[in-house]
Design a protein around this motif. Structure first.
Motif, PDB file in Angstrom:
ATOM      1  N   MET A 128       0.987  -1.166  -0.148  1.00  0.00           N
ATOM      2  CA  MET A 128       0.011  -0.105  -0.073  1.00  0.00           C
ATOM      3  C   MET A 128       0.725   1.288  -0.103  1.00  0.00           C
ATOM      4  SD  MET A 128      -3.088  -0.636   2.905  1.00  0.00           S
ATOM      5  CE  MET A 128      -1.985  -0.839   4.195  1.00  0.00           C
ATOM      6  N   ILE A 129       0.785   2.186  -0.946  1.00  0.00           N
ATOM      7  CA  ILE A 129       1.060   3.489  -0.981  1.00  0.00           C
ATOM      8  C   ILE A 129       0.101   4.382  -1.719  1.00  0.00           C
ATOM      9  CG2 ILE A 129       3.642   2.767  -1.100  1.00  0.00           C
ATOM     10  CD1 ILE A 129       3.605   3.506  -4.083  1.00  0.00           C
ATOM     11  N   GLU A 130       0.329   5.513  -1.551  1.00  0.00           N
ATOM     12  CA  GLU A 130      -0.803   6.602  -1.973  1.00  0.00           C
ATOM     13  C   GLU A 130      -0.992   6.278  -3.374  1.00  0.00           C
ATOM     14  OE1 GLU A 130      -2.607   8.735  -0.929  1.00  0.00           O
ATOM     15  OE2 GLU A 130      -2.097   9.132   1.117  1.00  0.00           O
ATOM     16  N   PRO A 131      -1.986   5.980  -4.011  1.00  0.00           N
ATOM     17  CA  PRO A 131      -2.330   5.650  -5.402  1.00  0.00           C
ATOM     18  C   PRO A 131      -1.789   6.772  -6.501  1.00  0.00           C
ATOM     19  CG  PRO A 131      -4.401   5.420  -4.247  1.00  0.00           C
ATOM     20  CD  PRO A 131      -3.481   5.882  -3.200  1.00  0.00           C
ATOM     21  N   ALA A 132      -1.831   7.995  -6.173  1.00  0.00           N
ATOM     22  CA  ALA A 132      -1.300   9.056  -7.197  1.00  0.00           C
ATOM     23  C   ALA A 132       0.237   8.867  -7.065  1.00  0.00           C
ATOM     24  CB  ALA A 132      -1.735  10.470  -6.470  1.00  0.00           C
ATOM     25  N   ALA A 276       9.198   7.049   3.170  1.00  0.00           N
ATOM     26  CA  ALA A 276      10.607   7.108   2.633  1.00  0.00           C
ATOM     27  C   ALA A 276      10.871   5.883   1.546  1.00  0.00           C
ATOM     28  CB  ALA A 276      11.609   7.118   3.562  1.00  0.00           C
ATOM     29  N   ASN A 277       9.721   4.915   1.596  1.00  0.00           N
ATOM     30  CA  ASN A 277      10.113   3.641   0.745  1.00  0.00           C
ATOM     31  C   ASN A 277       9.174   3.522  -0.559  1.00  0.00           C
ATOM     32  OD1 ASN A 277      12.578   2.418   0.707  1.00  0.00           O
ATOM     33  ND2 ASN A 277      11.766   0.883   2.069  1.00  0.00           N
ATOM     34  N   ALA A 278       8.478   4.512  -0.792  1.00  0.00           N
ATOM     35  CA  ALA A 278       7.333   4.544  -1.698  1.00  0.00           C
ATOM     36  C   ALA A 278       8.038   3.829  -3.289  1.00  0.00           C
ATOM     37  CB  ALA A 278       6.497   5.480  -2.042  1.00  0.00           C
ATOM     38  N   LEU A 279       9.400   4.448  -3.427  1.00  0.00           N
ATOM     39  CA  LEU A 279      10.025   3.723  -4.641  1.00  0.00           C
ATOM     40  C   LEU A 279      10.511   2.480  -4.498  1.00  0.00           C
ATOM     41  CD1 LEU A 279      10.827   4.505  -7.507  1.00  0.00           C
ATOM     42  CD2 LEU A 279      13.118   5.327  -6.732  1.00  0.00           C
TER      43      LEU A 279
END
Length: 543
Positions: A128-132, A276-279
């Motif tokens: 799960m991360i922000e869809p945008a 900090a770890n979305a990428l």
């Protein structure tokens, strides 16, 4: 940790945004902890980082989820850990499980979870991360532009900011101010319909109606007028961008175009995400085949297990929507998802986990835990391993080394722009347009920072930001109570006049679930992503 020391006892990094600021915990008295800035840190901690000291404080244990529990007939029943695992497996009834895991945890936890669910034939994993933000990062990866390294900020000869960058990562402002202090001719171009803090300092502000970021970015990139002319001579351009909820359906194209513009000007890109770890989560999804959030939500027959994060708040769900299919939720602190779950389990806070974070897209940084998690609180890997073993799964092979995450994804290019506008609701003659913006005091959906006392003391009612011209037309005074209505619901707050906001727009904090409900998510064409667009609203004065 020693109980007698009065100085800093644990040092590490705050991972609530890509700034990864150095912080340490100091003990004051017998119990109290507070976040402090190390002497070696040239910057300072924003309210998000400062909140970590408070939520890690032992007296805050009253708010922590420390023991598994179940809801039976409206009552909360304490469970042993084996009993909780047994109940979760029974809830699947031999069916399929979709595990939703917070995508901003250390990379080792994310890869271990992917290994367990790959071995468990009944389970699939969604990070799960922000869809945008996911769409933005896919666009940036496809552009081939290099990511901006910390040492490169001082050499940039131009900055293009898209969205509320200073709120997303306050360290960006310091780096940009230091560069422009050394050379006032360095242009600072801002595209932000939300009127964020960077607009006050822009050398060139590109006018941008809500939802039109892609069109304005295209104009800046392709024309030699005003803001475009300011960047035309740049040879080391930094494009800094944040993708906020409810702003646009075009984030993948925005990311790709922003990256190509930076690359064409000899520069780099710097995405600012809500963790900090979305990428790393996007790259793991691409390499290991975990489910994107949109596809995970389409699996209506599955049982849902949420580990960390707040899925209900992320999507602006009501209690009824959050309860549907949700068997269990694990979190360190209560949130809307744990309130809806039948079984609730404990989990560490991000600051209690050590591991690798992918910073600036090119650095794998090992971050130590500020403090160990409370006794008997399992890590996400341990939780998922317990579920899988009880479901008859043998331990998987160890996951690949996290150094592989330094390689960018071979993402397909997004659709060619300009993209036809989405099916946004047409505003009426008297309507304003609502969009959400990131704030410097809330992390993510507020699942951590909302438990800090300063939030309730300093912000008794949330701000409803309006342009002075709209406030005058409506007869509104600053800080006056107001009610914001869309056809999806209503929101109460206090008016906050914002001189940097263009007339016609209303801005709410994207961390608030009630605000997200006014701009509900829907599936993008093809079911690959989730989209939330600005909506028309009315603002009413309350007595």
């Amino acid at each position: 940790m020693s109980s007698s020391a009065a100085t800093a006892e644990a040092a590490g990094l705050c991972t609530l945004c890509p700034g990864a600021c150095a912080m340490q915990l100091a003990r004051h008295g017998d119990f109290m902890l507070r976040g402090e800035v190390p002497l070696t840190n040239r910057g300072g901690l924003c309210p998000r980082g400062s909140a970590l000291g408070e939520v890690l404080d032992p007296p805050s244990a009253a708010r922590r989820i420390l023991v598994p529990q179940a809801r039976d007939d409206g009552r909360s029943v304490l469970l042993s850990f084996p009993d909780a695992v047994e109940r979760v497996i029974q809830a699947t009834a031999g069916g399929e499980i979709t595990v939703f895991l917070d995508g901003n945890l250390p990379a080792e936890q994310l890869q271990a979870a992917a290994a367990w669910t790959a071995a468990w034939r009944n389970a699939d994993l969604c990070l799960m991360i922000e869809p945008a933000e996911r769409d933005l990062l896919i666009g940036l990866e496809s552009s081939g532009a290099p990511y901006l390294e910390p040492s490169a900020w001082a050499g940039c000869d131009g900055f293009l900011l898209i969205g509320g960058v200073f709120e997303a990562n306050p360290t960006c402002s310091r780096r940009i101010f230091e560069r422009r202090k050394s050379d006032r001719k360095v242009p600072l171009v801002v595209i932000d319909p939300g009127g964020g803090a960077a607009c006050k300092f822009a050398s060139h502000r590109a006018a941008c109606p809500p939802g039109r970021e892609l069109a304005v970015l295209s104009a800046v990139a392709l024309t030699a007028k005003a803001a475009g002319a300011a960047l035309k001579s740049c040879s080391r351009l930094a494009v800094v961008v944040t993708a906020e909820y409810g702003r646009s359906a075009d984030w993948a194209a925005i990311g790709c175009l922003a990256g190509r513009l930076a690359k064409a000007r000899g520069g780099s890109v710097a995405p600012q995400t809500s963790g900090a770890n979305a990428l790393a989560a996007v790259r793991i999804e691409h390499r290991l085949g975990t489910l994107p959030l949109a596809k995970a939500l389409l699996r209506n027959g599955d049982v849902r297990v949420v580990l960390g994060g707040d899925l209900a708040a992320l999507l602006g769900w009501t209690q009824e929507q959050g309860t549907r299919g949700l068997a269990a939720a694990a979190a360190a602190l209560p949130n809307r998802t744990t309130q809806a779950a039948r079984i609730v389990l404990p989990m560490p806070l991000p600051a209690e986990l050590s591991g690798t974070y992918l910073l600036e897209g090119s650095r794998a940084v090992t971050v130590g835990a500020l403090v160990p998690p409370p006794a008997a609180v399992p890590t996400p890997e341990e939780l998922l391993g317990a579920f899988a073993r009880r479901g008859g799964t043998a331990a998987p092979r160890p996951p690949a080394d996290v150094s592989g995450l330094l390689d960018r994804c071979d993402c397909p290019l997004p659709a060619a722009w300009p993209i036809p506008p989405g099916d946004a609701e047409p505003p009426g003659d008297e309507d304003l347009t609502l969009l959400l913006a990131r704030q410097g005091f809330n992390a993510g959906t507020g699942e951590i920072t909302a438990h800090a006392s300063y939030q309730t003391i300093a912000r008794a009612e949330p701000d409803v930001r309006l342009a002075p011209a709209d406030a005058h037309r409506l007869g509104l005074r600053n800080l006056q109570p107001v009610l914001v209505r869309s056809r999806h619901g209503q929101f109460r707050g206090r008016a906050k006049l914002c001189p940097t906001l263009a007339a016609g727009a209303v801005v709410l904090d994207e961390a608030l679930c009630e605000a997200r409900r006014l701009l509900p998510c829907r599936l993008a064409p093809g079911g690959e992503g989730l989209v939330a667009l600005p909506v028309p609203v009315t603002v009413e004065v309350l007595p």
